[in-house]
Design a protein around this motif. Structure first.
Motif, mmCIF file in Angstrom:
data_model
loop_
_atom_site.group_PDB
_atom_site.id
_atom_site.type_symbol
_atom_site.label_atom_id
_atom_site.label_comp_id
_atom_site.label_asym_id
_atom_site.label_seq_id
_atom_site.Cartn_x
_atom_site.Cartn_y
_atom_site.Cartn_z
ATOM 1 N N SER A 68 44.194 -34.274 -6.526
ATOM 2 C CA SER A 68 44.047 -32.907 -6.062
ATOM 3 C C SER A 68 44.546 -32.810 -4.634
ATOM 4 O O SER A 68 44.541 -33.795 -3.899
ATOM 5 C CB SER A 68 42.567 -32.511 -6.122
ATOM 6 N N ASP A 70 42.895 -30.979 -2.652
ATOM 7 C CA ASP A 70 41.689 -30.532 -1.970
ATOM 8 C C ASP A 70 40.747 -31.644 -1.530
ATOM 9 O O ASP A 70 39.682 -31.370 -0.986
ATOM 10 C CB ASP A 70 40.927 -29.558 -2.869
ATOM 11 N N ASP A 85 37.924 -33.928 -5.348
ATOM 12 C CA ASP A 85 37.992 -33.002 -4.206
ATOM 13 C C ASP A 85 36.985 -33.346 -3.110
ATOM 14 O O ASP A 85 36.450 -32.461 -2.441
ATOM 15 C CB ASP A 85 37.771 -31.555 -4.662
ATOM 16 N N THR A 87 35.803 -34.385 0.427
ATOM 17 C CA THR A 87 36.278 -34.393 1.812
ATOM 18 C C THR A 87 35.266 -35.152 2.659
ATOM 19 O O THR A 87 34.125 -35.374 2.223
ATOM 20 C CB THR A 87 36.421 -32.952 2.343
#
Length: 115
Positions: A68, A70, A85, A87
């Motif tokens: 992804s 993201d 995704d 982070t």
């Protein structure tokens, strides 16, 4: 060759795998989505709680198939938990959910304990 299965099973209750795959492609990869920063956030969270490498290991991996733009892919084994995704900002909530706020729920998922 030495088989180290029993020693590792006795030492580690879980291993957090962070995809750091970086490829030259038109497709998204974790390396381009902040994987190194996510990896460092995982290590820092565990170190702050005295749970880095024993009883929780951390390893980088190649592609986990959750690519992804993201964020990075993270898997926690042997719990068979998979996240996409991720982070650096997600790491505290993710690891607290898995291991408890002080990484005290190593052998039993923190989410199971709260249900």
């Amino acid at each position: 060759m030495r088989r180290e299965t029993e020693r590792q099973r006795a030492r580690l209750e879980a291993c957090v795998l962070v995809c750091t795959n970086d490829r030259d492609s038109e497709y998204a990869c974790c390396g381009d989505a902040g994987a190194d920063e996510t990896l460092e956030a995982v290590k820092s969270w565990l170190r702050e709680r005295g749970a880095f490498w024993s009883p929780i290991g951390v390893a980088t991996t190649g592609c986990l198939g959750l690519c992804s733009e993201d964020g990075a892919a993270v898997a926690i084994q042997p719990r068979d938990e998979w996240y996409a995704d991720v982070t650096p900002g997600d790491v505290p909530d993710l690891l607290e959910r898995e291991f408890g706020p002080d990484a005290e729920s190593i052998d039993r998922r923190a989410v199971d304990a709260s249900e």
